[in-house]
Design an enzyme around this catalytic site. Structure first.
Site, short mmCIF file in Angstrom:
data_model
loop_
_atom_site.label_atom_id
_atom_site.label_comp_id
_atom_site.label_asym_id
_atom_site.label_seq_id
_atom_site.Cartn_x
_atom_site.Cartn_y
_atom_site.Cartn_z
N ALA A 73 2.13 -5.50 -2.47
CA ALA A 73 1.27 -7.11 -2.80
C ALA A 73 -0.03 -6.73 -2.23
O ALA A 73 -0.47 -5.25 -2.05
CB ALA A 73 1.23 -8.40 -1.66
N GLY A 112 5.87 -5.75 -1.05
CA GLY A 112 6.88 -6.84 -1.69
C GLY A 112 7.19 -6.09 -3.17
O GLY A 112 7.47 -6.47 -4.21
N GLU A 115 10.42 -4.97 -2.08
CA GLU A 115 11.10 -6.87 -2.64
C GLU A 115 11.49 -6.77 -3.91
O GLU A 115 12.54 -7.55 -3.99
CB GLU A 115 10.08 -7.85 -1.65
CG GLU A 115 10.20 -7.36 0.05
CD GLU A 115 9.48 -8.36 0.73
OE1 GLU A 115 8.09 -7.92 0.11
OE2 GLU A 115 9.96 -8.87 1.34
N GLU A 135 4.92 -2.96 6.07
CA GLU A 135 4.20 -4.77 5.87
C GLU A 135 3.62 -4.85 8.14
O GLU A 135 2.54 -5.15 7.98
CB GLU A 135 5.25 -5.87 6.27
CG GLU A 135 4.92 -6.41 4.10
CD GLU A 135 5.84 -5.66 3.64
OE1 GLU A 135 6.96 -4.99 4.38
OE2 GLU A 135 5.82 -6.19 2.59
N1 3HC Z 1 -3.64 -3.71 -2.28
C1 3HC Z 1 -4.40 -2.83 -2.76
N2 3HC Z 1 -5.03 -2.14 -2.53
C2 3HC Z 1 -4.32 -1.04 -1.96
C3 3HC Z 1 -2.54 -0.87 -1.89
C4 3HC Z 1 -2.39 -2.22 -1.61
N3 3HC Z 1 -1.27 -3.04 -1.59
N4 3HC Z 1 -2.48 -0.17 -1.43
C5 3HC Z 1 -3.09 0.62 -2.40
N5 3HC Z 1 -4.98 0.04 -2.68
C6 3HC Z 1 -5.35 0.67 -2.39
C7 3HC Z 1 -6.80 1.25 -1.76
O1 3HC Z 1 -7.61 0.55 -1.51
C8 3HC Z 1 -7.34 2.32 -2.59
O2 3HC Z 1 -8.17 1.40 -3.23
P1 3HC Z 1 -9.54 2.61 -3.13
O3 3HC Z 1 -9.84 3.43 -3.60
O4 3HC Z 1 -10.86 1.26 -3.91
O5 3HC Z 1 -9.80 2.98 -2.05
C9 3HC Z 1 -5.82 3.01 -3.79
O6 3HC Z 1 -5.60 1.99 -3.70
C10 3HC Z 1 -5.47 4.14 -3.80
O7 3HC Z 1 -5.00 4.28 -2.34
P2 3HC Z 1 -4.44 5.60 -1.13
O8 3HC Z 1 -6.54 5.88 -1.44
O9 3HC Z 1 -4.18 5.15 -0.52
O10 3HC Z 1 -3.91 6.58 -2.65
P3 3HC Z 1 -2.54 7.11 -1.94
O11 3HC Z 1 -2.51 8.10 -2.93
O12 3HC Z 1 -3.20 8.06 -0.61
O13 3HC Z 1 -1.43 6.34 -0.66
C11 3HC Z 1 -0.17 4.42 -1.41
C12 3HC Z 1 -1.37 5.10 -1.85
C13 3HC Z 1 0.61 5.21 -0.62
C14 3HC Z 1 0.38 3.43 -2.31
C15 3HC Z 1 -1.42 3.91 0.49
O14 3HC Z 1 -2.62 3.48 -0.64
C16 3HC Z 1 -0.62 2.70 0.55
O15 3HC Z 1 0.13 2.79 1.86
N6 3HC Z 1 -0.78 0.96 0.72
C17 3HC Z 1 -0.37 0.01 0.92
C18 3HC Z 1 0.60 -0.49 0.77
C19 3HC Z 1 1.65 -2.12 1.61
O16 3HC Z 1 0.91 -1.60 2.69
N7 3HC Z 1 2.01 -2.15 0.91
C20 3HC Z 1 2.02 -3.72 1.38
C21 3HC Z 1 1.95 -4.67 0.97
S1 3HC Z 1 2.75 -5.94 2.29
C22 3HC Z 1 3.29 -6.82 1.49
O17 3HC Z 1 3.47 -6.00 0.44
C23 3HC Z 1 3.62 -8.26 1.47
C24 3HC Z 1 4.84 -8.91 1.15
O18 3HC Z 1 5.99 -8.36 1.62
C25 3HC Z 1 4.59 -10.22 0.40
#
Ligand code: 3HC
Length: 707
Positions: A73, A112, A115, A135
């Site tokens: 998400a 997500g 998911e 998450e």
């Molecule tokens: N939402 C919004 N922005 C995100 C994002 C997300 N889920 N994941 C990454 N970004 C952004 C980062 O903030 C960064 O932005 P910036 O360039 O402006 O600083 C850019 O994308 C690149 O991210 P990274 O620098 O972290 O890039 P990497 O290649 O090192 O890593 C990644 C990529 C492994 C995808 C890492 O970004 C990550 O772990 N992201 C979070 C993933 C996550 O936690 N997903 C679950 C979200 S909660 C959810 O899905 C709820 C659901 O169950 C309903």
């Protein structure tokens, strides 16, 4: 393989639909990580509907463009209203699809994103892909059916393991778990997905939607959930969302799918509302924001770092050499004595051997890493290093001598970094003829483990040197934070103030155990005095001696900690410090002998002890840190509040669910903090309680200090 031609049916956006033979291809193209924001959600629903209505498409394929599958998400939307379709709506549409849907996964399928894939009939992953439900690291639980589908696919116990740790698994492990149906070696997810779809249409069996499966959850043992709850209560007593994850998975095992999903939604919304979610998401973005240094334009040229040098094979130097070796960067390790070198290398080997024993490293990897560290007594071996980190004894005289020598030996353009934690980087740079190439790289002990790296910019450090050090930090898996020159930089300067306050509280009547209990109760992994024992009381004592010599008004008197140091109670390493320790154990045990030293010290100073409340300990220890942090911002030593937050999160175990020191301060109430600082200034006095002008200004202007 040609990319599929686009139909006119779907307007341009982050999701497109096109047909490739009998397969309708839904492609998400939303850089950088295909986060599922509102545009992607509505695009997915529209593209799916288009594919289902497309008479020429017998099966549908979901793929992503760019470096990764859906990374979850869009975290930036949390805390704001979600316009429909919500992610659970999108997932429900995929689950109800009347044609088989295949997800082809590359990069990372997270949260997500996974998911959505779980709601597809078939999942195929490239061998390099990683899949996970992280998450929990954001204070959430998988809220789009993940807690209900994952147990149905891989069983509740494994599902809990994955969701409670939040770490992704590789494609091979995902295949073994049953999380994906096939692993492919193709470079392109489109090719892999089309091939899987072709197989399915050529007579393969279309699996039931995951939501309809019950074989893995039928007869789940209720004891599993009780055991996980008991374990969480012990290991993560502060955290909210892990407990809700157990509740949700229990619902999956005991309720019908629709009811379990409704329960998941309620639990997800409770997590979303929790302050821990806000704190953890702040911490997530803080880690990324600190990489962008104000005033350092993106694209600033960096220097090529292929080979590094480390001067000093003590605890810090060895850990720093390991940090480079662990990231595939060969390091020359110099020490002034063979004995020092041997001791350092033996420590490195012991460390790697322990990782091999724990299965974190193979024996071959260990040997490769050992071979990439080149021990030497000769500075001349540093001649072709691209960067040298000095980790010699903490003395200006010694450091200046080392830098003079490095200046004479290192090639032009080589970066010279000092790992000093207290000394003036500019004075060290002045010992060389290339101050523009000098900066501080302040690692934290143990340097191969701790993620924080304070990158200290000197008055003459060039932009490209700073940019190179920041990029190198990321390359070796550290969180690099740019800071300016001052005594203790950011992290230790704040820690020093907390230390003075903790000592004052004990003098007034608190016990070290009480102070530590309050701090661990707040969420720190260690209390102040346990940390002192870990670092070594002798280390602090030496620094205090230096400060006394320098005339620091707050370090004049000898205190009870000095008495312990002088009696050889140096902390964990001597099994006696503020606490005592059983051999082989790190658990602190309160020691009446120390209580007697404290009592004696109070008598000597004429202090009548009084009961000190836990609330007073909490407020004084934390508010003194906030006041110092605000002064650091005022002085420009840290450019932004987020830099200070990241430093305390990654170097000192500030509880990440509280977001960071200054993020927390805003929530605590700056007005309350400022009023207390002014009161303590009046009642306790000392430079540490002189109120920060910035803090007072924020209160007057009713604006937050962090964001
Ligand atoms: N939402 C919004 N922005 C995100 C994002 C997300 N889920 N994941 C990454 N970004 C952004 C980062 O903030 C960064 O932005 P910036 O360039 O402006 O600083 C850019 O994308 C690149 O991210 P990274 O620098 O972290 O890039 P990497 O290649 O090192 O890593 C990644 C990529 C492994 C995808 C890492 O970004 C990550 O772990 N992201 C979070 C993933 C996550 O936690 N997903 C679950 C979200 S909660 C959810 O899905 C709820 C659901 O169950 C309903």
């Amino acid at each position: 393989m040609p990319s599929p031609a686009q139909t006119d049916a779907v307007p341009p956006g982050p999701v497109r639909y096109a047909r490739e033979g009998r397969i309708g291809v839904i492609t998400v193209d939303h850089p950088p990580v295909n986060a599922i924001g509102h545009g992607v959600r509505s695009g997915l629903v529209t593209a799916l509907e288009t594919g289902l209505a497309d008479g020429g498409a017998d099966a549908l394929l979901l793929v992503c463009a760019g470096r990764t599958f859906l990374a979850g998400a869009d975290i930036r939307e949390f805390g704001k209203p979600f316009p429909p379709p919500t992610l659970p709506d999108v997932v429900a549409c995929f689950d109800a699809a009347t044609k088989p849907v295949i997800a082809a996964i590359h990069g990372t399928a997270l949260g997500g994103g996974l998911e959505v894939a779980l709601a597809c009939h078939v999942r195929v992953a490239l061998r390099s892909a990683k899949l996970g439900l992280p998450e929990v690291k954001l204070g959430l639980l998988p809220g789009a059916g993940g807690t209900q589908r994952l147990p149905r696919l891989i069983g509740p116990a494994k599902a809990l393991d994955l969701m409670l740790a939040g770490d992704p698994v590789g494609a091979e492990e995902a295949l073994a778990l049953g999380l994906v149906d096939a692993v492919e070696d193709d470079a392109s997810p489109l090719e892999a997905g089309l091939r899987a779809a072709g197989r399915l249409l050529d007579g393969g069996r279309v699996p039931q939607p995951v939501s309809a499966r019950i074989d893995r959850i039928a007869g789940s043992d209720p004891a599993l959930f009780a055991a996980r709850r008991a374990d969480l209560a012990k290991r993560q007593p502060h955290l909210f969302s892990p407990h809700r994850i157990v509740d949700a998975v229990e619902a999956a095992a005991t309720l019908a799918f629709a009811d379990g999903t409704a329960r998941e939604r309620d639990l997800f919304l409770a997590c979303l509302e929790s302050p821990q979610r806000a704190g953890l998401i702040h911490a997530f973005f803080a880690e990324r924001q600190v990489a962008k240094v104000p005033g350092l334009p993106p694209g600033t040229p960096t220097r090529d770092i292929r080979r590094v040098g480390v001067v000093g094979a003590g605890t810090m130097g060895s850990g720093i050499a390991m940090s480079f070796a662990n990231s595939g960067i060969p390091a020359v390790l110099v020490d002034s004595t063979q004995e020092g070198l041997d001791r350092g290398l033996a420590a490195i080997r012991r460390n790697y051997e322990s990782s091999v024993r724990k299965g974190r490293l193979s024996a071959t990897q260990m040997e490769e890493r050992m071979a990439s560290i080149h021990p030497t007594l000769s500075y001349a071996d540093l001649a072709d290093a691209d960067l040298v980190v000095e980790a010699a004894f903490e003395s200006m005289e010694i450091k200046q001598t080392v830098f003079r020598r490095l200046d004479g030996i290192c090639k032009p353009g080589a970066i010279l970094a000092t790992n000093t934690s207290t000394l003036d980087v500019d004075a060290i740079a002045a010992a060389t003829g290339r101050p523009q190439d000098v900066l501080g790289m302040h690692f934290f002990s143990p340097a191969n483990v701790m993620r924080l790296l304070e990158v200290v910019r000197g008055a003459k450090t060039s932009d490209s040197v700073l940019a190179t050090a920041m990029a190198l930090a990321r390359r070796i898996g550290k969180v690099g934070v740019a800071v300016g020159v001052c005594d203790g930089f950011v992290g230790n300067r704040i820690l020093h103030q907390r230390g003075l306050e903790a000592m004052a509280l004990v003098e007034e009547g608190a016990s070290p155990e009480q102070v530590d209990r309050v701090l661990t109760g707040f969420g720190f992994p260690l209390g102040h005095f346990s940390m002192t024992d870990l670092a070594g009381i002798d280390v602090g004592w030496r620094i205090r001696e230096e400060r006394r010599k320098a005339g620091d008004p707050e370090a004049q008197a000898t205190d009870w900690l000095d008495i312990l140091a002088e009696r050889g109670r140096h902390g964990q390493k001597t099994l006696a410090g503020v606490y005592r320790y059983e051999p082989g154990s790190r658990s602190p045990i309160a020691d009446p002998a120390v209580a007697a030293v404290i009592e004696e010290d109070r008598r000597r100073r004429g202090i009548m002890p009084r009961p000190v409340s836990n609330e007073e300990i909490r407020d004084r220890c934390l508010y003194v840190m906030v006041n110092e942090a605000a002064k650091i911002l005022e002085e420009g030593i840290a450019a932004r509040a987020v830099d200070i937050d990241a430093i305390w999160l990654h170097g000192y175990g500030f509880p990440s669910w509280r977001g960071g020191l200054l993020f927390w301060a805003d929530r605590e109430g700056l007005g309350r903090i400022a009023a207390a600082v002014q009161r303590y200034h009046r009642d306790i006095g000392g430079p540490r309680w002189s109120p920060s002008a910035l803090l007072l200004q924020c209160v007057a202007e009713k604006r937050p200090i962090a964001c």
